[in-house]
Design a protein around this motif. Structure first.
Motif, PDB file in Angstrom:
ATOM      1  N   ALA A  16      99.143 -63.250  10.351  1.00  0.00           N
ATOM      2  CA  ALA A  16      99.768 -63.135  11.673  1.00  0.00           C
ATOM      3  C   ALA A  16     100.761 -64.290  11.832  1.00  0.00           C
ATOM      4  O   ALA A  16     101.359 -64.727  10.883  1.00  0.00           O
ATOM      5  CB  ALA A  16      98.700 -63.155  12.762  1.00  0.00           C
ATOM      6  N   HIS A  17     100.930 -64.818  12.998  1.00  0.00           N
ATOM      7  CA  HIS A  17     101.900 -65.878  13.253  1.00  0.00           C
ATOM      8  C   HIS A  17     103.330 -65.398  12.966  1.00  0.00           C
ATOM      9  O   HIS A  17     103.655 -64.257  13.228  1.00  0.00           O
ATOM     10  CB  HIS A  17     101.554 -67.134  12.460  1.00  0.00           C
ATOM     11  CG  HIS A  17     100.193 -67.695  12.783  1.00  0.00           C
ATOM     12  ND1 HIS A  17      99.480 -67.356  13.892  1.00  0.00           N
ATOM     13  CD2 HIS A  17      99.417 -68.577  12.110  1.00  0.00           C
ATOM     14  CE1 HIS A  17      98.342 -68.007  13.913  1.00  0.00           C
ATOM     15  NE2 HIS A  17      98.261 -68.755  12.844  1.00  0.00           N
ATOM     16  N   HIS A  70     103.410 -61.196  16.178  1.00  0.00           N
ATOM     17  CA  HIS A  70     102.603 -61.106  17.395  1.00  0.00           C
ATOM     18  C   HIS A  70     103.251 -60.120  18.364  1.00  0.00           C
ATOM     19  O   HIS A  70     104.456 -59.875  18.277  1.00  0.00           O
ATOM     20  CB  HIS A  70     102.485 -62.480  18.063  1.00  0.00           C
ATOM     21  CG  HIS A  70     101.605 -63.432  17.311  1.00  0.00           C
ATOM     22  ND1 HIS A  70     101.324 -64.703  17.747  1.00  0.00           N
ATOM     23  CD2 HIS A  70     100.938 -63.306  16.145  1.00  0.00           C
ATOM     24  CE1 HIS A  70     100.524 -65.320  16.896  1.00  0.00           C
ATOM     25  NE2 HIS A  70     100.277 -64.494  15.911  1.00  0.00           N
ATOM     26  N   LEU A 138     103.061 -72.358  17.844  1.00  0.00           N
ATOM     27  CA  LEU A 138     103.158 -72.293  16.388  1.00  0.00           C
ATOM     28  C   LEU A 138     104.498 -72.892  15.969  1.00  0.00           C
ATOM     29  O   LEU A 138     105.497 -72.726  16.670  1.00  0.00           O
ATOM     30  CB  LEU A 138     103.070 -70.844  15.906  1.00  0.00           C
ATOM     31  CG  LEU A 138     101.806 -70.079  16.297  1.00  0.00           C
ATOM     32  CD1 LEU A 138     101.974 -68.595  15.970  1.00  0.00           C
ATOM     33  CD2 LEU A 138     100.593 -70.654  15.579  1.00  0.00           C
TER      34      LEU A 138
HETATM   35 CU   LIG Z   1      99.302 -65.456  14.563  1.00  0.00          CU
END
Ligand SMILES: [Cu+2]
Length: 225
Positions: A16-17, A70, A138
């Motif tokens: 993810a990210h 996301h 992030l």
């Molecule tokens: Cu993520």
């Protein structure tokens, strides 16, 4: 049976990210367990002056392409000068981006702030911050060399395409406290008149939000997550 399941779950989290497609990021922080995108300022990826990636990027600002995994992100893009940047003191997004959708987000020309006039050959690092649920952030970085002879079409011409379903709005702080209720609508003419500054960011700009709408959207996201 339990151990393989745990591995699968953590692999899913790692994928993810987000990634930086262009300019080439310092390292792939998605698929290397010694890095974490939660780590400020560059996901724990150290600068590698000798062998690291470093992309020639226009001295008047260039393209940036992200691979977002996301459902939505608040995106902030900063830049700092030097070989081993610790102070990302220039913002390329004085009004941050409220992005929706998974896939590629291409910003085909990110203009530099007026007080940043880099010289040919000057090193810098672009930092991308993606804010998410509960205020988490992030980080990823891409190292660049400013080049006066580089043009945005080095990447933007045909390669920089935003995925279907990915869009963003520029969240502008509305300081006019006399705004009427009609300004709260994204389609109101009052909101559209503030879009001039943001319009140069990208051709995919949606109508600029007033702070009233922005707060309403934050509230909606909070309710849905
Ligand atoms: Cu993520």
């Amino acid at each position: 049976m339990r151990a393989p399941l745990v591995v699968l779950v953590s692999a899913g989290l790692a994928s993810a990210h987000f990634g930086i497609e262009y300019p080439v990021w310092r390292a792939d922080s998605l698929n290397n367990e010694s890095y974490s995108q939660y780590i400020f300022p560059c996901a724990g990826v150290p600068t590698d002056l000798a062998n690291g990636n470093r992309t020639d990027w226009p001295a008047t600002g260039g393209s940036l392409s992200l691979d977002l995994h996301h459902p939505w992100s608040y995106i902030y893009i900063n830049i700092g000068l030097g070989d081993n940047v610790t102070n990302f003191n220039y913002s390329l997004t004085p009004s941050f981006l409220n992005e929706t959708g998974k896939g590629i987000l291409c910003l085909d020309h990110l203009p530099l702030p007026v007080d940043l006039a880099p010289s040919d050959g000057q090193h810098a690092t672009i930092q991308v911050v993606a804010g998410g649920k509960s205020g988490s952030a992030l980080y990823n970085c891409a190292d660049i060399t400013f080049r006066t002879n580089a043009t945005i079409t080095n990447y933007g011409n045909g390669n920089c395409t935003t995925s279907e379903g990915v869009s963003y709005q520029v969240v502008v702080e509305q300081t006019n406290t006399t705004s009427s209720a009609s300004d709260a609508s994204p389609t109101a003419s009052g909101a559209a008149s503030t879009a001039t500054g943001a319009g140069s960011l990208s051709s995919v700009n949606a109508p600029v939000l007033t702070s009233v709408v922005a707060m309403a959207m934050v509230f909606m996201y909070g309710m849905s997550s």
